[in-house]
Design a protein around this motif. Structure first.
Motif, mmCIF file in Angstrom:
data_model
loop_
_atom_site.group_PDB
_atom_site.id
_atom_site.type_symbol
_atom_site.label_atom_id
_atom_site.label_comp_id
_atom_site.label_asym_id
_atom_site.label_seq_id
_atom_site.Cartn_x
_atom_site.Cartn_y
_atom_site.Cartn_z
ATOM 1 N N ASP A 92 42.606 43.115 48.720
ATOM 2 C CA ASP A 92 42.274 42.059 48.095
ATOM 3 C C ASP A 92 41.111 41.578 47.189
ATOM 4 O O ASP A 92 41.045 40.949 47.017
ATOM 5 C CB ASP A 92 42.645 41.355 49.182
ATOM 6 C CG ASP A 92 41.126 41.268 50.515
ATOM 7 O OD1 ASP A 92 40.587 42.587 50.197
ATOM 8 O OD2 ASP A 92 41.289 40.968 51.456
ATOM 9 N N ASP A 117 44.790 45.299 39.754
ATOM 10 C CA ASP A 117 44.563 44.220 40.865
ATOM 11 C C ASP A 117 45.112 43.604 41.488
ATOM 12 O O ASP A 117 45.841 44.548 42.050
ATOM 13 C CB ASP A 117 45.144 42.943 39.084
ATOM 14 C CG ASP A 117 45.731 43.114 38.442
ATOM 15 O OD1 ASP A 117 46.896 43.334 39.229
ATOM 16 O OD2 ASP A 117 46.461 42.497 38.111
ATOM 17 N N VAL A 118 44.788 42.770 42.559
ATOM 18 C CA VAL A 118 45.323 42.595 44.012
ATOM 19 C C VAL A 118 46.762 42.332 43.130
ATOM 20 O O VAL A 118 48.067 42.763 44.433
ATOM 21 C CB VAL A 118 44.800 41.045 44.328
ATOM 22 C CG1 VAL A 118 45.666 40.703 45.441
ATOM 23 C CG2 VAL A 118 43.101 40.718 45.011
ATOM 24 N N PRO A 119 47.378 41.827 42.488
ATOM 25 C CA PRO A 119 48.247 41.774 42.861
ATOM 26 C C PRO A 119 49.200 42.984 41.948
ATOM 27 O O PRO A 119 50.619 43.236 43.201
ATOM 28 C CB PRO A 119 49.297 40.066 41.550
ATOM 29 C CG PRO A 119 47.820 39.581 41.462
ATOM 30 C CD PRO A 119 46.692 40.994 41.816
ATOM 31 N N ALA A 120 48.941 43.996 41.433
ATOM 32 C CA ALA A 120 49.139 44.778 41.301
ATOM 33 C C ALA A 120 48.862 46.012 43.356
ATOM 34 O O ALA A 120 50.714 46.959 43.063
ATOM 35 C CB ALA A 120 48.931 46.347 40.251
ATOM 36 N N THR A 124 39.568 43.145 43.233
ATOM 37 C CA THR A 124 39.807 43.346 42.018
ATOM 38 C C THR A 124 38.472 44.304 41.996
ATOM 39 O O THR A 124 37.325 43.383 41.533
ATOM 40 C CB THR A 124 40.418 42.167 41.583
ATOM 41 O OG1 THR A 124 41.657 42.313 41.959
ATOM 42 C CG2 THR A 124 40.517 43.054 39.844
ATOM 43 N N THR A 132 49.301 44.708 45.401
ATOM 44 C CA THR A 132 50.150 44.131 46.831
ATOM 45 C C THR A 132 51.707 44.865 46.466
ATOM 46 O O THR A 132 52.722 44.999 47.697
ATOM 47 C CB THR A 132 50.198 42.563 46.924
ATOM 48 O OG1 THR A 132 48.571 42.716 46.436
ATOM 49 C CG2 THR A 132 50.965 42.030 47.844
ATOM 50 N N ASN A 133 51.758 44.507 45.499
ATOM 51 C CA ASN A 133 53.409 44.427 44.814
ATOM 52 C C ASN A 133 53.765 46.961 45.079
ATOM 53 O O ASN A 133 54.361 47.011 45.616
ATOM 54 C CB ASN A 133 53.383 44.879 43.836
ATOM 55 C CG ASN A 133 53.684 43.285 43.534
ATOM 56 O OD1 ASN A 133 53.852 42.415 44.433
ATOM 57 N ND2 ASN A 133 53.674 43.233 41.830
#
Length: 266
Positions: free
Chosen positions: A131, A86-89, A133, A91-92
């Motif tokens: 950005d 996903d996007v958070p993964a 998923t 991005t981190n």
């Protein structure tokens, strides 16, 4: 030689080891799909690794002489234990690694090539932006191409026909990335083939020699016999494209001997 390997770091390392031991290649290319970790990299772009890191602190520089430009990016690539979903993964992972793209296997091939002194190049076609998923079924088909992921995707389609159009959209993305990668690799492989052929010809012209007995020097100019010395039963007479080299000698010592012989004869 082309080897298609399933998902898993260990599988890619084993396949690379088998290729090196069996075929002894001068170059090895690791090619596949990837996800972007920075906004500068978009779907359809290509990422070439100049450095590969992982999430455990390991790093390996990669010699990449190709220059970035257009939709081709050259920089750091990170290898993760599992592909971010996903996007958070993403991005981190991008913030922590400062990498352009992520995959799960290129480091395995790079390690084998480094250990066996084989030139290496990692190329990844970008399917999804940082950005975005990808649906789980589509991601499984693209990044984990095995029978289980294919079965899961088929089961999802049979259970929910509304997802068919979404799956087809991501399939078209993967096809576009594959076609772009294929066109790029065609040029890269051609350049590598030309480079290896030039190196082979250079080695042949510099190192190919045959040992001739002393009597074979009788038909050559006296300067050549003086330059070679003829202190042994046989001397190295270099040949280039099947012809004796009379006026050019490889190595500084041979050149000095030749010049001294020319001065004496004058």
């Amino acid at each position: 030689v082309v080897a298609e390997v399933g998902p898993g770091f260990a599988k890619h390392r084993a396949a690379a080891h088998w290729l090196v031991e069996t075929h002894k290649p001068a170059w090895m290319l690791s090619v596949g799909f990837s996800s972007a970790l920075t906004p500068q990299v978009q779907p359809g772009d290509l990422v070439l690794a100049s450095e590969i890191v992982d999430t455990h602190g390991n790093t390996m520089p990669v010699r990449c002489t190709l220059k970035p430009g257009g939709r081709i990016h050259v920089g750091r690539m990170v290898v993760a234990d599992n592909h971010p979903e996903d996007v958070p993964a993403k991005t981190n992972l991008g913030t922590a690694s400062q990498a352009l793209a992520v995959d799960t296997s290129s480091l395995a091939v790079a390690q084998i090539c480094y250990e066996r002194n084989v030139r290496f190049l990692a190329v990844r076609g970008i399917v999804d932006a940082v950005d975005e998923t990808a649906p789980a079924a589509s991601a499984g088909m693209i990044f984990k191409a095995d029978s289980r992921s294919a079965g899961a995707a088929l089961g999802g389609l049979l259970g929910r026909f509304s997802k068919a159009s979404e799956m087809n959209q991501w399939r078209q993305r993967a096809v576009a990335a594959a076609e772009h990668t294929d066109r790029f690799l065609a040029g890269v492989v051609e350049q590598i083939a030309e480079l290896l052929e030039r190196q082979r010809l250079d080695r042949r012209s510099v190192h190919q020699a045959e040992i001739l007995p002393r009597g074979h020097f009788s038909h050559l100019p006296r300067t050549l016999e003086a330059a070679q010395g003829c202190r042994q039963e046989g001397d190295l007479l270099f040949r280039r494209h099947g012809r004796h080299v009379h006026g050019r000698y490889r190595g500084l010592r041979r050149r000095r001997l030749y010049l001294r012989a020319q001065q004496r004869l004058r």
